[in-house]
Scaffold this motif. Structure first.
Motif, PDB file in Angstrom:
ATOM      1  N   GLN A   1      42.813  -6.705  27.530  1.00 49.23           N
ATOM      2  CA  GLN A   1      42.409  -8.006  28.069  1.00 49.23           C
ATOM      3  C   GLN A   1      40.980  -8.348  27.681  1.00 49.23           C
ATOM      4  O   GLN A   1      40.652  -9.490  27.357  1.00 49.23           O
TER       5      GLN A   1
ATOM      6  N   THR B   1      49.425   6.687  35.060  1.00 52.53           N
ATOM      7  CA  THR B   1      49.318   5.326  35.593  1.00 52.53           C
ATOM      8  C   THR B   1      47.903   4.787  35.431  1.00 52.53           C
ATOM      9  O   THR B   1      47.702   3.626  35.056  1.00 52.53           O
ATOM     10  N   ILE B   2      46.922   5.634  35.704  1.00 51.33           N
ATOM     11  CA  ILE B   2      45.523   5.215  35.560  1.00 51.33           C
ATOM     12  C   ILE B   2      45.185   4.931  34.102  1.00 51.33           C
ATOM     13  O   ILE B   2      44.522   3.937  33.781  1.00 51.33           O
TER      14      ILE B   2
ATOM     15  N   ASP C   1      47.251   4.026  31.687  1.00 48.40           N
ATOM     16  CA  ASP C   1      47.916   2.775  31.293  1.00 48.40           C
ATOM     17  C   ASP C   1      47.167   1.567  31.829  1.00 48.40           C
ATOM     18  O   ASP C   1      47.050   0.537  31.150  1.00 48.40           O
ATOM     19  N   TYR C   2      46.662   1.676  33.063  1.00 52.02           N
ATOM     20  CA  TYR C   2      45.937   0.556  33.668  1.00 52.02           C
ATOM     21  C   TYR C   2      44.671   0.236  32.879  1.00 52.02           C
ATOM     22  O   TYR C   2      44.400  -0.923  32.560  1.00 52.02           O
ATOM     23  N   PHE C   3      43.905   1.262  32.550  1.00 59.30           N
ATOM     24  CA  PHE C   3      42.677   1.031  31.789  1.00 59.30           C
ATOM     25  C   PHE C   3      42.970   0.560  30.372  1.00 59.30           C
ATOM     26  O   PHE C   3      42.190  -0.199  29.781  1.00 59.30           O
ATOM     27  N   TYR C   4      44.104   0.976  29.819  1.00 57.35           N
ATOM     28  CA  TYR C   4      44.491   0.514  28.486  1.00 57.35           C
ATOM     29  C   TYR C   4      44.774  -0.986  28.504  1.00 57.35           C
ATOM     30  O   TYR C   4      44.381  -1.722  27.589  1.00 57.35           O
ATOM     31  N   ILE C   5      45.421  -1.454  29.570  1.00 62.73           N
ATOM     32  CA  ILE C   5      45.705  -2.887  29.708  1.00 62.73           C
ATOM     33  C   ILE C   5      44.411  -3.671  29.875  1.00 62.73           C
ATOM     34  O   ILE C   5      44.216  -4.732  29.289  1.00 62.73           O
ATOM     35  N   ILE C   6      43.488  -3.136  30.682  1.00 63.38           N
ATOM     36  CA  ILE C   6      42.192  -3.799  30.872  1.00 63.38           C
ATOM     37  C   ILE C   6      41.446  -3.914  29.552  1.00 63.38           C
ATOM     38  O   ILE C   6      40.844  -4.946  29.244  1.00 63.38           O
TER      39      ILE C   6
ATOM     40  N   ILE D   1      49.473   8.355  42.974  1.00 66.05           N
ATOM     41  CA  ILE D   1      49.045   7.733  41.717  1.00 66.05           C
ATOM     42  C   ILE D   1      48.845   8.818  40.674  1.00 66.05           C
ATOM     43  O   ILE D   1      48.041   9.734  40.862  1.00 66.05           O
TER      44      ILE D   1
END
Length: 240
Positions: free
Chosen positions: A238, A227-228, A230-235, A223
């Motif tokens: 939301q 990637t991390i 981008d994940y928190f950016y999506i959260i 990982i």
């Protein structure tokens, strides 16, 4: 040796250079799931021969060596594990499903997998097993099957998993047993490393996440930081 020869004749064991030289029970390691898999696989493969040996031991229990063998077997497999293996063996498709027993399968579910089957599904299981026995035992696509993994694959290939979902679920649970038990033991071993004296105030969620990352560190290493991020950016999007 006799059991190995019989299994080679029936095609249950593959032959080749260096294969089938030793037929014995393998001791399972505490934290390696592959070791548990090999241990249980060796017992299932030599189940009949092991039963003969145990009968001989019980007939003449006065012999000191036969006592040392009993203690060794008890050390490798406790009472619950032996019962679990015996009940699981009724799912074995060898010898045209000779070991099949609907009553023992229901006992297996009620004793060891009651949390994976609701009360309603446990009531429905005997009826599904009746249809399963009539259909699968005579079905041409299920001939020459010797292992649980093979019958699991064949059920999926023929679409029978939709018709017999409870049987399919139970077979998959039995197949994953060596992995699940080893991971549980591994988690307890890792806990002493993660929750040390400097981290004794960890809450449960943080401890659980830390254990997962430590146990599955080979996956975690893949990982990337991007990637991390981008994940928190999506959260974040939301939540907004």
């Amino acid at each position: 040796a006799v059991e190995v020869a019989r299994m080679i004749d029936t095609g249950e064991l593959e032959t080749g250079r260096g294969a089938n030289q030793i037929g014995t029970l393998q001791r399972a390691g505490d934290t390696r799931w592959s070791s548990h898999l090999n241990s249980i696989t060796s017992l299932m493969r030599m189940f009949h021969a092991t039963g003969v040996v145990l009968d001989n031991i019980s007939t003449d229990g006065s012999n000191f060596t036969q006592h040392s063998q009993l203690q060794e077997l008890n050390g490798r497999f406790d009472e619950n594990m032996v019962e679990l293996l015996i009940l699981s063996s009724v799912l074995d498709p060898k010898d045209s499903f000779k070991s099949f027993s609907a009553d023992k399968i229901c006992s297996l579910v009620s004793k060891f997998y009651h949390e994976d089957f609701t009360e309603q599904k446990q009531i429905h299981l005997p009826y599904e097993l009746q249809h399963y026995a009539v259909d699968i035992f005579q079905h041409p696509n299920f001939g020459n099957i010797f292992t649980l993994s093979e019958i699991c694959q064949r059920l999926a290939e023929t679409g029978k998993t939709i018709i017999y979902p409870l049987v399919d679920r139970l077979i998959r649970l039995v197949l994953t047993l060596p992995v699940s038990t080893a991971i549980t033991k591994q988690a307890f071993s890792v806990m002493n490393i993660i929750k040390n004296k400097l981290r004794n105030k960890m809450d449960d969620d943080y401890l659980r996440n830390s254990l997962v990352f430590y146990i599955e560190r080979k996956i975690a290493e893949k990982i990337t930081a991007d990637t991390i991020i981008d994940y928190f950016y999506i959260i974040k999007e939301q939540k907004i």
